[in-house]
Design an enzyme around this catalytic site. Structure first.
Site, PDB file in Angstrom:
ATOM      1  N   ALA A 114      -1.152 -33.243  12.055  1.00 22.37           N
ATOM      2  CA  ALA A 114      -0.746 -32.343  10.973  1.00 22.37           C
ATOM      3  C   ALA A 114      -1.320 -30.934  11.002  1.00 22.37           C
ATOM      4  O   ALA A 114      -0.754 -30.034  10.394  1.00 22.37           O
ATOM      5  CB  ALA A 114      -1.077 -32.989   9.632  1.00 22.37           C
ATOM      6  N   GLY A 117      -0.953 -27.455   9.468  1.00 18.21           N
ATOM      7  CA  GLY A 117      -0.323 -27.799   8.200  1.00 18.21           C
ATOM      8  C   GLY A 117       1.024 -27.156   7.934  1.00 18.21           C
ATOM      9  O   GLY A 117       1.546 -27.244   6.824  1.00 18.21           O
ATOM     10  N   GLY A 118       1.609 -26.513   8.946  1.00 14.61           N
ATOM     11  CA  GLY A 118       2.926 -25.893   8.739  1.00 14.61           C
ATOM     12  C   GLY A 118       3.943 -26.919   8.259  1.00 14.61           C
ATOM     13  O   GLY A 118       4.566 -26.767   7.207  1.00 14.61           O
ATOM     14  N   ARG A 142     -10.155 -29.013  13.252  1.00 13.70           N
ATOM     15  CA  ARG A 142      -8.879 -28.455  12.784  1.00 13.70           C
ATOM     16  C   ARG A 142      -8.512 -28.928  11.369  1.00 13.70           C
ATOM     17  O   ARG A 142      -7.536 -28.466  10.780  1.00 13.70           O
ATOM     18  CB  ARG A 142      -7.759 -28.831  13.765  1.00 13.70           C
ATOM     19  CG  ARG A 142      -7.897 -28.115  15.104  1.00 13.70           C
ATOM     20  CD  ARG A 142      -6.910 -28.634  16.146  1.00 13.70           C
ATOM     21  NE  ARG A 142      -5.516 -28.498  15.803  1.00 13.70           N
ATOM     22  CZ  ARG A 142      -4.776 -27.406  15.992  1.00 13.70           C
ATOM     23  NH1 ARG A 142      -5.321 -26.340  16.539  1.00 13.70           N
ATOM     24  NH2 ARG A 142      -3.508 -27.379  15.646  1.00 13.70           N
ATOM     25  N   CYS A 235       7.010 -28.438  20.803  1.00 21.03           N
ATOM     26  CA  CYS A 235       7.423 -27.047  20.976  1.00 21.03           C
ATOM     27  C   CYS A 235       7.378 -26.721  22.461  1.00 21.03           C
ATOM     28  O   CYS A 235       6.772 -25.742  22.880  1.00 21.03           O
ATOM     29  CB  CYS A 235       6.563 -26.105  20.146  1.00 21.03           C
ATOM     30  SG  CYS A 235       4.820 -26.216  20.511  1.00 21.03           S
TER      31      CYS A 235
HETATM   32  N1  SAM Z   1       2.250 -30.245  12.798  1.00 23.53           N
HETATM   33  C1  SAM Z   1       1.388 -29.090  12.946  1.00 23.53           C
HETATM   34  C2  SAM Z   1       1.954 -27.933  12.156  1.00 23.53           C
HETATM   35  O1  SAM Z   1       3.151 -27.892  11.929  1.00 23.53           O
HETATM   36  O2  SAM Z   1       1.169 -27.058  11.737  1.00 23.53           O
HETATM   37  C3  SAM Z   1       1.174 -28.734  14.388  1.00 23.53           C
HETATM   38  C4  SAM Z   1       0.666 -29.874  15.208  1.00 23.53           C
HETATM   39  S1  SAM Z   1       0.210 -29.458  16.843  1.00 23.53           S
HETATM   40  C5  SAM Z   1       1.725 -29.279  17.610  1.00 23.53           C
HETATM   41  C6  SAM Z   1      -0.358 -30.994  17.433  1.00 23.53           C
HETATM   42  C7  SAM Z   1      -1.635 -31.509  16.787  1.00 23.53           C
HETATM   43  O3  SAM Z   1      -1.944 -32.781  17.374  1.00 23.53           O
HETATM   44  C8  SAM Z   1      -2.848 -30.637  17.003  1.00 23.53           C
HETATM   45  O4  SAM Z   1      -3.414 -30.300  15.763  1.00 23.53           O
HETATM   46  C9  SAM Z   1      -3.794 -31.500  17.819  1.00 23.53           C
HETATM   47  O5  SAM Z   1      -5.141 -31.315  17.469  1.00 23.53           O
HETATM   48  C10 SAM Z   1      -3.342 -32.901  17.469  1.00 23.53           C
HETATM   49  N2  SAM Z   1      -3.691 -33.906  18.497  1.00 23.53           N
HETATM   50  C11 SAM Z   1      -4.237 -33.710  19.698  1.00 23.53           C
HETATM   51  N3  SAM Z   1      -4.449 -34.877  20.310  1.00 23.53           N
HETATM   52  C12 SAM Z   1      -4.038 -35.845  19.507  1.00 23.53           C
HETATM   53  C13 SAM Z   1      -4.032 -37.258  19.560  1.00 23.53           C
HETATM   54  N4  SAM Z   1      -4.462 -37.904  20.631  1.00 23.53           N
HETATM   55  N5  SAM Z   1      -3.566 -37.920  18.499  1.00 23.53           N
HETATM   56  C14 SAM Z   1      -3.102 -37.266  17.411  1.00 23.53           C
HETATM   57  N6  SAM Z   1      -3.081 -35.923  17.318  1.00 23.53           N
HETATM   58  C15 SAM Z   1      -3.551 -35.216  18.337  1.00 23.53           C
END
Ligand code: SAM
Length: 463
Positions: A114, A117-118, A142, A235
């Site tokens: 998350a 948080g967008g 984060r 993305c």
């Molecule tokens: N949904 C968010 C938004 O809209 O602001 C963006 C999410 S970003 C694309 C992916 C997120 O997954 C990051 O915050 C990252 O820290 C987290 N992440 C990294 N490894 C992960 C794991 N093994 N399991 C779950 N989340 C993970």
């Protein structure tokens, strides 16, 4: 942007896109689109458009989303409306994810990845701050930004959690109406916004991401109730992280199918022809959505909407029925009657942890054993026999909700001075006052004599 696109990426995209590749590569070297999504818990999109100091154009797939077309791109994050939580700055393609997940008021929704948080703030508004939104982020550093953004939006019905997908899948099997996996990815869709994404990319990072995405999607599938929805998004453009992840998932989980989502202008179909034919055979992968920067007004995105078969009745998490503990109830009630007054105080769901006072959407027994960061709506804390209201409480109120407010009107300079931590001068009854800008809450102040002491959170103060 001086950072070159990685050669292996360019070669792959030329092979995939053929004649279209040059338009695509050109678009990646242009400046990114800036988007703004209105917080519909606080203001209607058409009202915001009428008061917006920035020029806005609608985003075709998101009624609360706008493209900021003003030349001065720094302004939206330096306006008092931003501090009042009236919008989130989000590029338009990312807005498509919550639109396609389509959570409804009252549902249980999990955002597995998350931060910052967008999408979680978008889910919250679509759910109208009802039901339960669990916002999870596994990377501890984060989580605080995620929490700040949710609270700025006025979140109440939330749990913010810092857990692995594995731990959540064991804890809440089959509980959620909707789960979002906005997966960590190789970030090719960010190449035009972010030079670091270009530098960090490599073919092996694509491979590593794909393996992690498959794991996350498998765990997420266990969390969805029968008949519930699971959205997978990235993305990035690589088929290995997109259609292939969905295909492996569908081969492993016969109880899920791909849903045909609404096709808004600028939505392109998934590309089964870009992955191994054995893997793609018989799967309707064109039902996935691709957003391309050369074909739409946003960055690159991939979205797959999956639905779980079956119709077993949904699980209900126990609600929290506790009353306010008697030793602090008079403090909270006195504050509420003096300051808030026009809004009903919750009559149950109170949860006290140390000096902090919360309203919780579900019983604490439901999250026992998980690493929980926020257990619902933080109303304030008790310190030296006084109730101190939280910023999270201020963000759920507006001038019309409270008996004691100090309205700054449209005085942008006064609002900025408050957001920088300066005191205000005003006369009136002593005690807590909600500081408002055009009726929208910015935070708390406490009047002593002719001075309103500044209680805007120190870590959020503007420089
Ligand atoms: N949904 C968010 C938004 O809209 O602001 C963006 C999410 S970003 C694309 C992916 C997120 O997954 C990051 O915050 C990252 O820290 C987290 N992440 C990294 N490894 C992960 C794991 N093994 N399991 C779950 N989340 C993970």
């Amino acid at each position: 942007m001086t950072e070159q696109l990685p050669v292996a990426f360019v070669t792959r995209m030329r092979a995939l896109l053929g004649a279209e590749a040059e338009d695509f590569l050109d678009s990646i070297n242009q400046s990114p689109h800036l988007g703004l999504r209105v917080n519909t818990l606080k203001v209607a999109p058409e009202t915001f458009r009428s008061i917006s100091p920035f020029s806005l154009e609608p985003v075709p797939w998101c009624p609360e989303g706008f493209l900021v077309t003003s030349r001065d791109r720094a302004r939206p994050s330096r306006h008092p409306y931003y501090a009042a939580g009236l919008y989130y700055l989000q590029e338009p393609s990312a807005m498509a994810v919550a639109v396609l997940l389509d959570p409804r008021p009252g549902e249980y929704v999990l955002d597995l990845c998350a931060a910052p948080g967008g999408k979680a703030t978008h889910l919250l508004t679509r759910m109208q701050n009802t039901g339960l939104l669990v916002a999870n982020e596994v990377v501890r550093s984060r989580v605080s930004t995620l929490l700040t953004n949710l609270e700025l939006f006025g979140a109440r019905s939330i749990l913010v959690i810092n857990e692995t997908a594995q731990a959540l899948a064991e804890h809440w099997k089959g509980v959620f109406d909707c789960v979002l996996v906005d997966a960590p990815c190789s970030g090719e869709g960010l190449f035009r916004k972010n030079p670091i994404a270009r530098r960090e990319w490599s073919p092996s990072s694509v491979e590593g991401c794909a393996a992690r995405q498959e794991m996350l999607l498998r765990k997420a599938a266990d969390l969805v109730r029968e008949g519930g929805r699971l959205v997978y998004s990235t993305c990035t453009f690589s088929p290995e992280e997109n259609e292939a992840v969905v295909a492996y998932f569908l081969r492993a989980r016969g109880d899920y199918h791909l849903v045909e989502p609404p096709r808004f202008p600028g939505f392109s179909p998934g590309r089964p022809d870009w992955i191994a034919s054995d893997l793609a055979r018989g799967l309707p992968l064109e039902r996935c959505v691709r957003l391309w920067p050369h074909l739409t007004v946003g960055e690159g995105h991939f979205i797959a909407v999956l639905e779980r078969e079956g119709s077993a009745p949904r699980a209900y998490l126990a609600s929290h029925t506790a009353a306010l503990p008697s030793k602090i109830s008079h403090l909270v009630e006195t504050f509420w009657n003096d300051v808030v007054a026009t809004r009903e105080m919750p009559d149950s769901g109170w949860y006290v942890s140390g000096s902090e006072v919360f309203w919780s959407p579900v019983s604490p027994a439901e999250w026992k054993g998980l690493r929980i960061v926020r257990t619902g709506w933080l109303l304030g804390r008790v310190a030296r026999d006084q109730f101190v209201p939280s910023h999270a409480l201020a963000m759920t109120l507006c001038g019309a909700d409270v008996r004691r407010s100090w309205e700054l009107g449209s005085d942008c300079a006064a609002a900025i001075s408050y957001l920088q931590g300066q005191p205000l001068t005003s006369s009136g009854p002593e005690g807590w006052v909600l500081i408002t800008y055009e009726g929208y809450a910015l935070g708390w102040g406490k009047r002593v004599g002719m001075i309103i002491k500044n209680h805007y959170p120190r870590h959020m103060r503007w420089s």
